[in-house]
Design a protein around this motif. Structure first.
Motif: not given
Length: 236
Positions: A95-96, A171-173, A177-179, A189-191
């Motif tokens: 979904x994501x 948590x993984x998401x 996002x932080x990285x 695309x990078x995200x």
């Protein structure tokens, strides 16, 4: 075929005004910071009154999260559309990924996609927005847990698995996002690529032994035996 009636002229004008306020707010936040931006500056850029602004938003923080809220709703809808045979974490992952593929057009109807992506950095670097974001993230996780429980036909309050799965996924998401925000490439695309790579590591991180492996991904017998080799005193 989409048979939904087209909004009337009044509704379309209201939507255009709201979208213009969102874009003005995000552009000003990105240029000069959230804390230093006032509602007066936002409405001046759109040539409307403060009264008009507060007709759409309780405050500038709501304007800051307006596009993100739309993206979250889009993601929830994507989860609802996943086939029922998919395992919960697989449904969330698919979904994501599908969301990243389809949300761009909807976002760009309001703001440039680059501006939306820069908003992630703004939120992470602004304590007031980060606090709101974490509360929103918690509420989104609860919605997802209840949605997953409904998909699986279980009671979310009696069975901890939906909330555990969603907490892991969330948590993984957050980590991705932080990285992404700490990197140099702020594109969608990078995200998307970073998110996929981190989600791909969820299974191995949970079930695999993390000791060094040989080229095939398995530890050889000598290496495994070394874990239990007796410790002998060092000669002096």
């Amino acid at each position: 075929m989409d048979t939904a009636p087209r909004p009337g002229l009044r509704e379309r004008k209201k939507q255009r005004t709201r979208d213009a306020l969102v874009r003005s707010a995000l552009e000003l936040f990105a240029a000069q910071g959230y804390e230093r931006t006032t509602v007066d500056e936002i409405v001046e850029a759109v040539d409307v009154s403060q009264r008009t602004f507060f007709r759409y938003f309780a405050g500038k923080e709501e304007a800051a999260f307006a596009v993100q809220e739309m993206a979250e709703s889009h993601f929830l809808d994507a989860v609802r559309r996943r086939p029922p045979h998919e395992a919960p974490l697989d449904a969330l992952r698919r979904a994501v990924m599908a969301g990243w593929d389809t949300i761009g057009e909807a976002i760009e109807a309001i703001v440039p996609i680059e501006l939306h992506m820069r908003t992630y950095q703004l939120i992470e670097s602004t304590p007031a927005l980060l606090a709101i974001h974490l509360r929103r993230h918690e509420a989104l996780e609860e919605q997802l847990a209840r949605l997953i429980a409904e998909r699986e036909g279980i009671d979310v309050d009696a069975d901890p698995r939906p909330r555990v799965a969603v907490a892991l996924f969330g948590g993984v998401m957050r980590l991705a996002a932080r990285r992404w925000g700490a990197g140099d490439d702020f594109s969608v695309a990078a995200m998307r690529e970073l998110t996929a790579s981190y989600l791909d590591q969820t299974g191995p991180a949970l079930i695999e032994n993390w000791h060094t492996r040989d080229g095939s991904g398995h530890r050889d017998a000598e290496e495994a035996q070394g874990d239990f080799a007796p410790i002998t005193p060092t000669e002096t």
